[in-house]
Design an enzyme around this catalytic site. Structure first.
Site, PDB file in Angstrom:
ATOM      1  N   LYS A   1     -16.678  14.291  11.837  1.00 46.12           N
ATOM      2  CA  LYS A   1     -18.131  14.832  11.796  1.00 46.12           C
ATOM      3  C   LYS A   1     -18.272  15.810  11.031  1.00 46.12           C
ATOM      4  O   LYS A   1     -19.121  16.201  10.105  1.00 46.12           O
ATOM      5  CB  LYS A   1     -18.501  15.019  13.193  1.00 46.12           C
ATOM      6  CG  LYS A   1     -19.731  15.821  13.454  1.00 46.12           C
ATOM      7  CD  LYS A   1     -20.219  15.903  14.783  1.00 46.12           C
ATOM      8  CE  LYS A   1     -19.472  17.204  15.462  1.00 46.12           C
ATOM      9  NZ  LYS A   1     -20.297  18.433  14.849  1.00 46.12           N
ATOM     10  N   ASN A   2     -17.082  17.101  11.345  1.00 37.20           N
ATOM     11  CA  ASN A   2     -17.449  18.243  10.709  1.00 37.20           C
ATOM     12  C   ASN A   2     -17.368  18.468   9.173  1.00 37.20           C
ATOM     13  O   ASN A   2     -17.390  19.400   8.540  1.00 37.20           O
ATOM     14  CB  ASN A   2     -16.571  19.304  11.495  1.00 37.20           C
ATOM     15  CG  ASN A   2     -17.283  19.774  12.886  1.00 37.20           C
ATOM     16  OD1 ASN A   2     -18.185  19.145  13.170  1.00 37.20           O
ATOM     17  ND2 ASN A   2     -16.461  20.432  13.623  1.00 37.20           N
TER      18      ASN A   2
ATOM     19  N   CYS B   1     -27.860  28.621  20.945  1.00 37.13           N
ATOM     20  CA  CYS B   1     -27.694  27.379  21.260  1.00 37.13           C
ATOM     21  C   CYS B   1     -26.583  27.338  22.616  1.00 37.13           C
ATOM     22  O   CYS B   1     -26.138  28.229  22.717  1.00 37.13           O
ATOM     23  CB  CYS B   1     -26.920  26.373  20.040  1.00 37.13           C
ATOM     24  SG  CYS B   1     -25.154  27.240  19.859  1.00 37.13           S
TER      25      CYS B   1
ATOM     26  N   ARG C   1     -25.485  31.700  17.631  1.00 39.77           N
ATOM     27  CA  ARG C   1     -24.793  31.460  16.605  1.00 39.77           C
ATOM     28  C   ARG C   1     -25.342  31.974  15.380  1.00 39.77           C
ATOM     29  O   ARG C   1     -26.302  31.523  15.055  1.00 39.77           O
ATOM     30  CB  ARG C   1     -24.432  30.283  16.423  1.00 39.77           C
ATOM     31  CG  ARG C   1     -23.325  29.859  17.491  1.00 39.77           C
ATOM     32  CD  ARG C   1     -23.258  28.295  17.691  1.00 39.77           C
ATOM     33  NE  ARG C   1     -22.381  27.402  16.512  1.00 39.77           N
ATOM     34  CZ  ARG C   1     -22.067  26.233  16.632  1.00 39.77           C
ATOM     35  NH1 ARG C   1     -22.447  25.437  17.651  1.00 39.77           N
ATOM     36  NH2 ARG C   1     -21.331  25.745  15.755  1.00 39.77           N
TER      37      ARG C   1
ATOM     38  N   ASP D   1     -12.709  23.372  19.433  1.00 39.04           N
ATOM     39  CA  ASP D   1     -13.550  22.217  19.886  1.00 39.04           C
ATOM     40  C   ASP D   1     -12.674  21.482  20.735  1.00 39.04           C
ATOM     41  O   ASP D   1     -12.850  20.199  21.090  1.00 39.04           O
ATOM     42  CB  ASP D   1     -13.843  21.299  18.272  1.00 39.04           C
ATOM     43  CG  ASP D   1     -14.989  22.173  17.711  1.00 39.04           C
ATOM     44  OD1 ASP D   1     -15.819  22.997  18.351  1.00 39.04           O
ATOM     45  OD2 ASP D   1     -15.224  21.487  16.813  1.00 39.04           O
TER      46      ASP D   1
ATOM     47  N   ARG E   1     -23.792  12.858  19.727  1.00 36.30           N
ATOM     48  CA  ARG E   1     -23.859  13.579  18.647  1.00 36.30           C
ATOM     49  C   ARG E   1     -22.628  13.554  17.752  1.00 36.30           C
ATOM     50  O   ARG E   1     -22.514  13.413  16.417  1.00 36.30           O
ATOM     51  CB  ARG E   1     -24.106  14.913  18.851  1.00 36.30           C
ATOM     52  CG  ARG E   1     -25.513  15.255  19.414  1.00 36.30           C
ATOM     53  CD  ARG E   1     -25.656  16.742  19.408  1.00 36.30           C
ATOM     54  NE  ARG E   1     -25.078  17.409  18.196  1.00 36.30           N
ATOM     55  CZ  ARG E   1     -24.629  18.718  18.207  1.00 36.30           C
ATOM     56  NH1 ARG E   1     -24.375  19.311  19.348  1.00 36.30           N
ATOM     57  NH2 ARG E   1     -23.839  19.312  17.292  1.00 36.30           N
TER      58      ARG E   1
END
Ligand code: UD1
Length: 430
Positions: free
Chosen positions: A28-29, A122, A127, A311, A403
């Site tokens: 994803k990143n 968030c 952030r 993460d 997500r």
């Protein structure tokens, strides 16, 4: 987004040992930034191994909002940027996904202008984007902010020496994408070294960029006149890999993840080993197995790559909740990333939080309960807890999991997990 009775929930029944092989999806990143990078050229870029997750859908909307034509099927995504006219990322999209701000660098570099809604707070804490903006200012851009938008303009960015206060992943990426079309040489010092940065640099180089030092903390970019569209295969998702490895170890089974180079998870794997998990490394695969009754406490501190990934902090906390002994988990990357701890405690974990430290007293027998997912990785961690909790765990607000994890419960089911997605009518356990 609040829980809604119509929002599906995940029902996990604890017990089964997970066994077998699972292929990781594209990261994803990385995929999100590669999509943003396609804006640097006028033409059609093709990305393979793109995960079918909500964040990719949101980035697709961002690009379409700018005027790009995006197609996505069977893990291949094409971005046609020839009709890009707008330079604005609206609030609705940025607030849904912070990574929308990654269009800032490419837009300023190619069109001289970007207007991006400020991401605001968030659930991982405030952030900020100061490092992104300071770097762009160093490169000659003028930055203004009003009415909740950041406006960045520069007729032509100029190569500069940029020292990042912190090796921010997003800032390194935004500045890289800005620097490739700048006039002269840009040197990014204290740059992030994540594998996704290296993947982005590879794509940028195939688009014509001149970059040296990707993967080190000093990256040197010599600006070019023009970038061309290119084709690229997204690297595997190391966080997804880590999540499934913990699932296998936690349940006392044996799980092999394919499509991932072990070196991108080195510190994480060494922590698993210290906790008593057996880890076998292949060339592009990793296997984890073990007996949870023999797992022991380890201390973990998150840090930028090659440190322990933030993460995977939540998922590791689940493992440490059942391992014997007292572990200290320190979160150094994001404030407020212990928001899921109260939910894990509802499942029977014994954790005390003090600032950015969590003391986990392990050896606990977890029991199923209703829990809500406060964010993406925390959601995965709670699902992992459900795999070993006695009885049924009902996960709410699972849009967070969607997500970032492609076919999450389907992949877990293929390994033997008892997990299903369901709409619960009466608001309680079925
Ligand atoms: C990316 C990842 C995220 C991962 C994180 C750290 C994506 C889409 N997200 O997020 O999954 O957890 O890297 O590995 O790739 N900071 C500032 N000022 C800035 C920028 C960052 O203070 O201008 C701070 C942040 O508030 C945070 C820390 O730096 O505390 C790390 O942020 P950063 O590395 O930028 O993470 P992201 O790129 O947002």
């Amino acid at each position: 987004m609040p829980d809604h009775p119509a929002e599906p929930r995940l029902l996990v029944r604890g017990g089964p040992e997970l066994r077998g092989q699972v292929s990781v999806s594209g990261a994803k990143n990385s995929a999100l930034k590669l999509m943003a990078a396609s804006l640097l050229a006028s033409g059609v870029s093709v990305l393979h191994n793109v995960p079918d997750i909500q964040d990719v859908g949101t980035m697709k909307e961002v690009l379409e909002h700018l005027g790009a034509v995006v197609q996505f099927s069977d893990a291949t995504l094409t971005v046609d940027t020839r009709a890009v006219r707008s330079h604005v990322a609206p609030y609705e999209l940025v607030q849904r996904m912070r990574a929308s701000i990654q269009i800032m660098g490419p837009l300023v570099a190619r069109f001289g202008h970007a207007r991006v809604a400020m991401p605001g707070g968030c659930n991982l804490g405030p952030r900020k984007i100061d490092i992104h903006l300071r770097g762009l200012t160093d490169m000659g851009a003028v930055v203004d902010s009003e009415h909740g938008f950041v406006e960045v303009s520069a007729k032509k960015l100029k190569g500069a020496s940029v020292f990042l206060d912190y090796p921010s992943v997003g800032a390194t990426e935004n500045l890289l994408m800005a620097a490739v079309l700048a006039d002269g040489v840009t040197v990014l010092e204290n740059a992030a070294r994540e594998p996704e940065i290296v993947d982005l640099c590879k794509f940028l180089m195939s688009m014509g960029a001149e970059i040296e030092g990707a993967g080190s903390s000093t990256i040197r970019v010599t600006g070019v006149e023009e970038m061309v569209s290119a084709e690229h295969t997204v690297l595997g998702d190391r966080i997804e890999a880590g999540t499934f490895l913990i699932a296998g170890a936690l349940t006392g089974g044996e799980v092999e993840v394919n499509g991932i180079h072990p070196h991108v998870l080195e510190l994480f794997l060494s922590k698993l080993r210290s906790a008593g998990v057996q880890v076998q490394e292949g060339t592009r695969s990793i296997k984890a197995s073990g007996d949870p009754r023999t797992y022991r406490a380890v201390d973990v501190a998150t840090l930028p790559f090659p440190g322990f990934p933030t993460d995977l902090q939540a998922q590791m906390m689940t493992l440490l909740s059942v391992a014997d002994g007292v572990s200290l988990v320190t979160e150094n990357v994001f404030e407020q990333r212990f928001g899921f701890v109260d939910e894990l405690i509802r499942l029977g974990a014994d954790i005390r939080v003090d600032g950015n430290h969590a003391v986990v007293t392990g050896g606990r027998a977890l029991t199923g309960a209703i829990v809500r997912c406060p964010d993406l990785r925390a959601g995965a961690a709670l699902a992992l807890a459900g795999l070993v909790a006695e009885g049924c765990t009902e996960l709410r607000e699972i849009h967070h999991i969607d997500r970032g994890y492609e076919r999450f419960e389907e992949k877990l089911r293929s390994l033997g997990a008892d997990i299903e997605r369901s709409v619960v009518e009466d608001g309680g356990l079925v």
